[in-house]
Write a protein that holds these residues in place. Structure first.
Motif: not given
Length: 306
Positions: A125-142
């Motif tokens: 199941k693919r999400e919209a590209w913008l959804t994947y972009v928002t995961l960058i700060p999630v991982v970067t923050g950790v």
């Protein structure tokens, strides 16, 4: 009537926050500060309480209608979910022995990242590209929070990451396994069936990995009876986390629940720092804030893509 309904909802959310943060802090106190170093046994106590309270709430008090298991295949699916759930809770409890609650919550906030990964791997199941972009700060923050965490512990971090991944896996697997119309169970009925199965999984693990834990607990109780009250109260709270989560979900929207969940993590961080006074660096707080912002953006992107 409208005012009464609003106050009822506020009361539910407050109870959800109190039980959720309470069980988290009490787990930390027992496993780290108090020195009760038996996370598998503690999880088994939680699941035993969930089994008993679920039976009372559904079968006796009829808070929700009883849903029955319709086939052996459905039972196997629930057992699979229970095993994943056990892995998540035990790993989370183990991590609390080594990590402060604030950092534990920072890592836990990456759940959306693991959910997106597992959803793609298991359902393509693919999400919209913008959804994947928002995961960058999630991982970067950790990553930033890990580098700036004064109490960082590698094994604790690995266990916390495993707990977060297992939690995400459970939500994806649950969506796959119980998606058929005749197999859907509400969260309270699912807990009613999952909790006893979890106890059966945890009992042999406790006996082999935490040898003589019952004898040790009894010996501790002879010196300090409070340990029994801690375990009983902690186990009851573990059930009320699930009950209040179900009620808040029922009385609010899914989006509201996401927002409240994000805020709950931030509140837990602040409360844990005030209680345990664990050192927190500016870099660590910056990383956690970045993760929370990423989760909020992820929730917004998911909402827009629907």
């Amino acid at each position: 009537m409208k005012g009464s309904s609003q106050w009822f909802t506020i009361g539910l959310v407050s109870a959800w926050y109190a039980s959720n943060i309470g069980v988290l802090l009490l787990n930390k106190y027992l496993l780290s500060n108090y020195g009760f170093k038996y996370p598998i046994f503690l999880t088994m106590c939680h699941m035993t309480a969930c089994s008993l309270f679920s039976y009372v709430a559904i079968v006796w008090m009829k808070l929700v209608p009883l849903q029955t298991i319709r086939s052996r295949v459905q039972f196997v699916k629930i057992a699979t979910l229970s095993l994943v759930f056990c892995t998540s809770v035990v790993s989370g409890n183990v991590s609390l022995r080594y990590l402060p609650v604030s950092f534990n919550q920072a890592v836990g906030a990456t759940t959306p990242f693991f959910t997106a990964v597992f959803a793609y791997i298991m359902t393509v199941k693919r999400e919209a590209w913008l959804t994947y972009v928002t995961l960058i700060p999630v991982v970067t923050g950790v990553v930033i929070a890990s580098g700036g965490e004064p109490s960082f512990h590698l094994f604790g971090f690995i266990m916390c990451l495993g707990a977060t991944a297992a939690r995400a896996l459970k939500s994806v697997v649950q969506g796959i396994l119980l998606s058929a119309e005749g197999e859907k169970l509400n969260s309270m009925n699912l807990l009613l069936y999952m909790a006893p199965i979890a106890v059966l999984f945890l009992l042999p693990a406790t006996l082999f990995m935490e040898e003589n834990v019952v004898g040790i607990t009894i010996a501790l109780a002879r010196n300090d009876i409070k340990i029994i009250w801690y375990l009983l109260f902690n186990s009851a709270l573990a059930y009320f986390v699930n009950l209040t989560n179900f009620l808040v979900t029922k009385h609010t929207s899914a989006l509201t629940l996401q927002v409240l969940g994000n805020a709950k993590g931030a509140v837990a961080v602040v409360v844990s720092i005030l209680i345990f006074k664990n050192p927190v660096s500016a870099t660590g707080m910056l990383g956690y804030m970045l993760t929370v912002i990423g989760v909020i953006l992820y929730s917004e992107a998911k909402k827009r893509s629907k």
